[in-house]
Design an enzyme around this catalytic site. Structure first.
Site, short mmCIF file in Angstrom:
data_model
loop_
_atom_site.label_atom_id
_atom_site.label_comp_id
_atom_site.label_asym_id
_atom_site.label_seq_id
_atom_site.Cartn_x
_atom_site.Cartn_y
_atom_site.Cartn_z
N THR A 1 31.79 39.41 30.41
CA THR A 1 32.31 38.12 30.85
C THR A 1 31.21 37.07 30.85
O THR A 1 30.05 37.40 31.10
CB THR A 1 32.85 38.30 32.28
OG1 THR A 1 34.02 39.10 32.19
CG2 THR A 1 33.19 36.98 32.95
N GLY B 1 42.03 40.54 36.09
CA GLY B 1 40.79 40.80 36.82
C GLY B 1 40.46 39.66 37.76
O GLY B 1 41.31 38.84 38.11
N ASP B 2 39.19 39.61 38.16
CA ASP B 2 38.76 38.59 39.13
C ASP B 2 38.45 37.24 38.49
O ASP B 2 38.48 36.22 39.17
CB ASP B 2 37.48 39.07 39.84
CG ASP B 2 36.35 39.32 38.84
OD1 ASP B 2 36.61 39.96 37.79
OD2 ASP B 2 35.23 38.86 39.09
N GLY C 1 31.88 41.79 36.47
CA GLY C 1 31.85 43.17 36.95
C GLY C 1 33.25 43.74 37.07
O GLY C 1 34.20 43.22 36.47
N ALA C 2 33.36 44.79 37.84
CA ALA C 2 34.64 45.48 38.01
C ALA C 2 35.58 44.63 38.86
O ALA C 2 35.52 44.64 40.08
CB ALA C 2 34.39 46.84 38.67
N1 ASP Z 1 35.20 40.79 35.76
C1 ASP Z 1 35.91 41.00 34.51
C2 ASP Z 1 37.24 41.64 34.80
O1 ASP Z 1 37.32 42.46 35.68
C3 ASP Z 1 35.18 41.85 33.54
C4 ASP Z 1 33.78 41.41 33.25
O2 ASP Z 1 33.09 40.90 34.11
O3 ASP Z 1 33.33 41.62 32.11
O4 ASP Z 1 38.17 41.32 34.11
#
Ligand code: ASP
Length: 343
Positions: A209, A239-240, A261-262
């Site tokens: 991201t 996602g976030d 991140g996750a």
């Molecule tokens: N945060 C993003 C998601 O969970 C993924 C990423 O940071 O690459 O969609």
């Protein structure tokens, strides 16, 4: 008695609120002082966090990531150097990374389980608390511009899927064929994930991201985030990154934050807003607040990182992964990019 105290409070508040008006002489003197013309600004970017380490990155990949980060920093810095706004700088820096296939945003976005690219993006203006975001967009070349159009041209904050695509066409934003986003490397990653038969979630994955936070010469902050999400995502998973308060937040009273991140963990902690809230209400410094929230994220089992910039120009990175693609530039001449945790 109560009346007496409220009168005292009123007098106190009035005198604190208008110190110069109470001393007209001092006010005139202040006015004569030369106005500072120095333009101070700060820009921080990221291109994702993850398991990047010196022994698992090829020199080509390392160089390509640094070159992309440098170009993004230059685009954003050019805006700020001319006295442009934090919003414009954030948009400019993110567009460069969306157009660069080495990052998981725009061209080079990861594939869903069904083999398509669904793009998420968000942007927030710390001066007005205006925000815009899109999820599952499929045809807009630069999703960050679509998020900004949602903020500036619609009464809404968040649009999704076909509706977001329709709004994008109505706003005359540049449209591309879905093939534009697809790259062989991302397809290989999808096949690798499917072969591992892990279900859909790969904890060893690198998050690609992109994000930017900036403070402009007027002291306004802004934050933007753009992503393809996670490889192999299904069931319309969000996602976030497009969730205001989780992967993105900006408030002139505190800071601007962009995360990677996750996503599921960042949503549950409301990471970006939580960092700003700690700074605003507990008076914490940016690095203290960011490190604290990233530690909490790790305790929940989440990995990733954040970039933070405060109106006073303080800028920080915090991540609990081995590496994070990142960069920072300031009006004082600082310009750095880094990948590994030990840099
Ligand atoms: N945060 C993003 C998601 O969970 C993924 C990423 O940071 O690459 O969609």
């Amino acid at each position: 008695m109560r009346h007496f105290f409220s009168s005292i409070w009123l007098l106190l508040i009035l005198s604190l609120g208008t110190p110069l008006a109470a001393h007209p002489g001092a006010h005139d003197h202040e006015k004569e002082k030369p106005v500072a013309t120095e333009k101070k600004w700060t820009l921080v970017i990221h291109g994702g966090a993850g398991g990047m380490a010196r022994d698992n990155m090829s020199p080509e990949k390392d160089a390509a990531a640094r070159a992309g980060l440098t170009r993004a920093l230059e685009a954003g810095s050019a805006v700020l150097d001319k006295g442009g706004s934090a919003m414009d700088a954030v948009s400019a820096a993110i567009m460069v990374m969306e157009n660069d296939e080495h990052f998981n945003a725009g061209r080079g976005a990861v594939f869903t389980y069904k083999g398509v690219n669904e793009l998420d993006a968000s942007i927030m203006d710390g001066k007005t608390l205006g925000a815009g975001s899109v999820t599952g967009a499929r045809y807009t070349k630069n999703p960050i511009l679509l998020a900004r159009a949602v903020m500036e041209k619609s009464p809404h904050v968040m649009l999704s899927r076909e509706g977001a695509d329709e709004f994008s066409r109505e706003q005359d934003l540049e449209q591309v064929s879905p093939d534009y986003f697809a790259t062989p490397e991302r397809w290989r990653q999808l096949e690798e994930l499917k072969a591992k038969k892990l279900g859909w979630y790969d904890i060893d994955m690198k998050y690609g991201t992109v994000g930017a936070v900036a403070v402009d010469s007027d002291g306004n902050v802004a934050a933007g985030t753009s992503t393809g999400g996670l490889t192999g995502k299904r069931w319309g998973r969000i996602g976030d990154s497009p969730v205001i308060g989780a992967g993105n937040y900006a408030d002139n009273r505190a800071c601007a934050v962009s995360a990677t991140g996750a996503g599921e963990f960042f949503i549950r902690l409301g990471v970006a807003h939580e960092i700003c809230a700690r700074m605003r209400m507990l008076g914490e410094e940016a690095n203290t607040a960011a490190d604290h929230v990233m530690k909490e994220l790790k305790l929940l089992g989440g990995t990733g990182g954040v970039i933070v910039a405060a109106p006073d120009g303080t800028a920080t990175f915090s991540f609990n992964t081995p590496g994070m693609y990142r960069g920072r530039a300031t009006s004082a001449g600082e310009k750095m990019v880094a990948v590994y945790g030990d840099e």
